[in-house]
Motif scaffolding. Structure first.
Motif, PDB file in Angstrom:
ATOM      1  N   TYR A 273      27.994 -15.253  17.024  1.00 27.53           N
ATOM      2  CA  TYR A 273      27.554 -15.396  18.405  1.00 27.53           C
ATOM      3  C   TYR A 273      28.402 -16.470  19.089  1.00 27.53           C
ATOM      4  O   TYR A 273      28.935 -17.370  18.435  1.00 27.53           O
ATOM      5  N   THR A 274      28.538 -16.339  20.397  1.00 22.31           N
ATOM      6  CA  THR A 274      29.185 -17.358  21.213  1.00 22.31           C
ATOM      7  C   THR A 274      28.285 -17.642  22.408  1.00 22.31           C
ATOM      8  O   THR A 274      27.591 -16.752  22.904  1.00 22.31           O
ATOM      9  N   LEU A 275      28.297 -18.875  22.853  1.00 26.96           N
ATOM     10  CA  LEU A 275      27.513 -19.293  24.012  1.00 26.96           C
ATOM     11  C   LEU A 275      28.448 -19.521  25.184  1.00 26.96           C
ATOM     12  O   LEU A 275      29.498 -20.145  25.043  1.00 26.96           O
ATOM     13  N   VAL A 276      28.069 -19.029  26.348  1.00 25.90           N
ATOM     14  CA  VAL A 276      28.856 -19.202  27.566  1.00 25.90           C
ATOM     15  C   VAL A 276      28.002 -19.995  28.548  1.00 25.90           C
ATOM     16  O   VAL A 276      26.843 -19.652  28.780  1.00 25.90           O
ATOM     17  N   ASP A 277      28.588 -21.066  29.134  1.00 29.07           N
ATOM     18  CA  ASP A 277      27.903 -21.921  30.102  1.00 29.07           C
ATOM     19  C   ASP A 277      26.598 -22.445  29.497  1.00 29.07           C
ATOM     20  O   ASP A 277      25.500 -22.118  29.933  1.00 29.07           O
ATOM     21  N   ARG A 278      26.746 -23.287  28.496  1.00 26.31           N
ATOM     22  CA  ARG A 278      25.610 -23.765  27.698  1.00 26.31           C
ATOM     23  C   ARG A 278      24.498 -24.392  28.537  1.00 26.31           C
ATOM     24  O   ARG A 278      24.743 -25.115  29.481  1.00 26.31           O
ATOM     25  N   LEU A 279      23.272 -24.110  28.125  1.00 28.03           N
ATOM     26  CA  LEU A 279      22.045 -24.664  28.701  1.00 28.03           C
ATOM     27  C   LEU A 279      21.151 -25.073  27.536  1.00 28.03           C
ATOM     28  O   LEU A 279      21.511 -24.854  26.383  1.00 28.03           O
ATOM     29  N   PRO A 280      19.966 -25.629  27.800  1.00 30.59           N
ATOM     30  CA  PRO A 280      19.077 -25.910  26.668  1.00 30.59           C
ATOM     31  C   PRO A 280      18.839 -24.620  25.874  1.00 30.59           C
ATOM     32  O   PRO A 280      18.367 -23.624  26.412  1.00 30.59           O
ATOM     33  N   PHE A 281      19.231 -24.653  24.625  1.00 33.65           N
ATOM     34  CA  PHE A 281      19.121 -23.475  23.770  1.00 33.65           C
ATOM     35  C   PHE A 281      18.850 -23.934  22.356  1.00 33.65           C
ATOM     36  O   PHE A 281      18.893 -25.123  22.041  1.00 33.65           O
ATOM     37  N   LEU A 282      18.589 -23.010  21.508  1.00 32.92           N
ATOM     38  CA  LEU A 282      18.260 -23.293  20.124  1.00 32.92           C
ATOM     39  C   LEU A 282      19.394 -24.008  19.392  1.00 32.92           C
ATOM     40  O   LEU A 282      19.155 -24.847  18.535  1.00 32.92           O
ATOM     41  N   VAL A 283      20.618 -23.655  19.722  1.00 37.01           N
ATOM     42  CA  VAL A 283      21.813 -24.268  19.142  1.00 37.01           C
ATOM     43  C   VAL A 283      22.749 -24.653  20.276  1.00 37.01           C
ATOM     44  O   VAL A 283      22.626 -24.154  21.392  1.00 37.01           O
TER      45      VAL A 283
ATOM     46  N   GLY B 276      28.631 -19.841  16.434  1.00 34.78           N
ATOM     47  CA  GLY B 276      28.488 -19.705  14.990  1.00 34.78           C
ATOM     48  C   GLY B 276      28.126 -18.292  14.576  1.00 34.78           C
ATOM     49  O   GLY B 276      28.527 -17.319  15.219  1.00 34.78           O
ATOM     50  N   ALA B 277      27.331 -18.195  13.529  1.00 34.75           N
ATOM     51  CA  ALA B 277      26.917 -16.903  12.977  1.00 34.75           C
ATOM     52  C   ALA B 277      25.408 -16.730  13.157  1.00 34.75           C
ATOM     53  O   ALA B 277      24.692 -17.698  13.396  1.00 34.75           O
ATOM     54  N   TYR B 278      24.954 -15.479  13.050  1.00 33.81           N
ATOM     55  CA  TYR B 278      23.516 -15.201  13.132  1.00 33.81           C
ATOM     56  C   TYR B 278      23.141 -14.143  12.117  1.00 33.81           C
ATOM     57  O   TYR B 278      23.991 -13.353  11.686  1.00 33.81           O
ATOM     58  N   THR B 279      21.886 -14.142  11.723  1.00 34.25           N
ATOM     59  CA  THR B 279      21.351 -13.105  10.852  1.00 34.25           C
ATOM     60  C   THR B 279      19.942 -12.750  11.323  1.00 34.25           C
ATOM     61  O   THR B 279      19.240 -13.590  11.895  1.00 34.25           O
ATOM     62  N   LEU B 280      19.551 -11.520  11.080  1.00 36.83           N
ATOM     63  CA  LEU B 280      18.187 -11.068  11.343  1.00 36.83           C
ATOM     64  C   LEU B 280      17.463 -10.994  10.007  1.00 36.83           C
ATOM     65  O   LEU B 280      18.073 -10.632   8.995  1.00 36.83           O
ATOM     66  N   ASP B 281      16.175 -11.331   9.984  1.00 35.44           N
ATOM     67  CA  ASP B 281      15.440 -11.322   8.724  1.00 35.44           C
ATOM     68  C   ASP B 281      15.316  -9.920   8.143  1.00 35.44           C
ATOM     69  O   ASP B 281      15.249  -9.748   6.938  1.00 35.44           O
TER      70      ASP B 281
ATOM     71  N   LYS C   2      12.551 -12.318  13.068  1.00 36.70           N
ATOM     72  CA  LYS C   2      13.111 -13.665  13.092  1.00 36.70           C
ATOM     73  C   LYS C   2      14.633 -13.559  13.133  1.00 36.70           C
ATOM     74  O   LYS C   2      15.225 -12.725  12.460  1.00 36.70           O
ATOM     75  N   ILE C   3      15.235 -14.414  13.955  1.00 35.46           N
ATOM     76  CA  ILE C   3      16.690 -14.507  14.005  1.00 35.46           C
ATOM     77  C   ILE C   3      17.067 -15.919  13.598  1.00 35.46           C
ATOM     78  O   ILE C   3      16.396 -16.883  13.967  1.00 35.46           O
ATOM     79  N   THR C   4      18.124 -16.029  12.804  1.00 34.40           N
ATOM     80  CA  THR C   4      18.599 -17.326  12.347  1.00 34.40           C
ATOM     81  C   THR C   4      19.991 -17.563  12.907  1.00 34.40           C
ATOM     82  O   THR C   4      20.891 -16.742  12.730  1.00 34.40           O
ATOM     83  N   PHE C   5      20.145 -18.682  13.610  1.00 38.20           N
ATOM     84  CA  PHE C   5      21.439 -19.097  14.148  1.00 38.20           C
ATOM     85  C   PHE C   5      22.016 -20.148  13.211  1.00 38.20           C
ATOM     86  O   PHE C   5      21.328 -21.095  12.820  1.00 38.20           O
ATOM     87  N   ILE C   6      23.286 -19.992  12.876  1.00 33.28           N
ATOM     88  CA  ILE C   6      23.979 -20.940  12.006  1.00 33.28           C
ATOM     89  C   ILE C   6      25.181 -21.456  12.786  1.00 33.28           C
ATOM     90  O   ILE C   6      26.265 -20.867  12.772  1.00 33.28           O
ATOM     91  N   ALA C   7      24.961 -22.538  13.520  1.00 30.57           N
ATOM     92  CA  ALA C   7      26.033 -23.124  14.330  1.00 30.57           C
ATOM     93  C   ALA C   7      27.083 -23.723  13.401  1.00 30.57           C
ATOM     94  O   ALA C   7      26.769 -24.225  12.318  1.00 30.57           O
ATOM     95  N   THR C   8      28.323 -23.696  13.834  1.00 35.15           N
ATOM     96  CA  THR C   8      29.425 -24.231  13.047  1.00 35.15           C
ATOM     97  C   THR C   8      29.161 -25.692  12.712  1.00 35.15           C
ATOM     98  O   THR C   8      28.932 -26.512  13.597  1.00 35.15           O
ATOM     99  N   GLY C   9      29.139 -26.002  11.410  1.00 37.07           N
ATOM    100  CA  GLY C   9      28.938 -27.371  10.953  1.00 37.07           C
ATOM    101  C   GLY C   9      27.498 -27.862  11.049  1.00 37.07           C
ATOM    102  O   GLY C   9      27.255 -29.056  10.970  1.00 37.07           O
ATOM    103  N   ALA C  10      26.532 -26.988  11.234  1.00 37.76           N
ATOM    104  CA  ALA C  10      25.132 -27.406  11.364  1.00 37.76           C
ATOM    105  C   ALA C  10      24.242 -26.614  10.415  1.00 37.76           C
ATOM    106  O   ALA C  10      24.662 -25.619   9.824  1.00 37.76           O
ATOM    107  N   GLN C  11      23.020 -27.060  10.289  1.00 41.84           N
ATOM    108  CA  GLN C  11      22.035 -26.383   9.455  1.00 41.84           C
ATOM    109  C   GLN C  11      21.531 -25.116  10.163  1.00 41.84           C
ATOM    110  O   GLN C  11      21.459 -25.078  11.397  1.00 41.84           O
ATOM    111  N   PRO C  12      21.153 -24.073   9.405  1.00 40.56           N
ATOM    112  CA  PRO C  12      20.587 -22.863  10.022  1.00 40.56           C
ATOM    113  C   PRO C  12      19.281 -23.170  10.763  1.00 40.56           C
ATOM    114  O   PRO C  12      18.493 -23.998  10.317  1.00 40.56           O
ATOM    115  N   VAL C  13      19.096 -22.508  11.893  1.00 40.72           N
ATOM    116  CA  VAL C  13      17.885 -22.675  12.694  1.00 40.72           C
ATOM    117  C   VAL C  13      17.316 -21.281  12.961  1.00 40.72           C
ATOM    118  O   VAL C  13      18.003 -20.427  13.514  1.00 40.72           O
TER     119      VAL C  13
END
Length: 147
Positions: free
Chosen positions: A74-84, A88-93, A100-111
């Protein structure tokens, strides 16, 4: 003799009707339908946002904010308050029935966050519920795919 014939006729008709009804019942074999894999690929924009139940859609300009999903990233454009706050990468449960969706931002813990994928008025939507930072603030972003 006629009385006996009439008495048998009265009993025979319900029995024949019951036999015909039972014979007409057929057991159908229903095969399970497999649900298709949910594909969230594409560019998504916020169409409604709330924080603690307060509508933010008319207060904050979400028109340029986008979340782009492609090939597990995933990529974010014009960032605002968001989960990450980084791409980074994402996965669906579950690819068929995601909750549930899990975001794994580059260099960060999965959320991970709650995730719904309804069709509303003929258009697919994503609904994400999250609390970035302060657990007292709960955001709900409803996103819709852009053309």
């Amino acid at each position: 003799m006629r009385k006996i014939y009439k008495a048998h006729k009265i009993y025979i008709l319900p029995i024949l009707a019951a036999i015909i009804m039972l014979a007409s019942c057929k057991t159908e074999r229903v095969l399970p339908v497999t649900e298709s894999v949910k594909d969230i690929s594409g560019s998504w924009q916020v169409i409604r946002a709330t924080r603690n139940g307060t509508d933010l859609t008319n207060i904050i300009d979400f028109s340029k904010f986008r979340v782009n999903f492609k090939d597990g990233a995933y990529t974010l454009v014009d960032r605002l308050p968001f989960l990450v706050n980084k791409d980074g990468a994402y996965t669906l449960d579950d690819p068929q029935y995601p909750f549930k969706i899990t975001f794994i931002a580059t260099g960060a813990q999965p959320v991970a966050t709650a995730f719904t994928f309804p069709i509303v008025n003929g258009k697919r939507q994503l609904s994400l519920t999250f609390s970035p930072g302060c657990p007292n603030n709960s955001y709900v972003y409803v996103l819709q795919k852009t053309n």
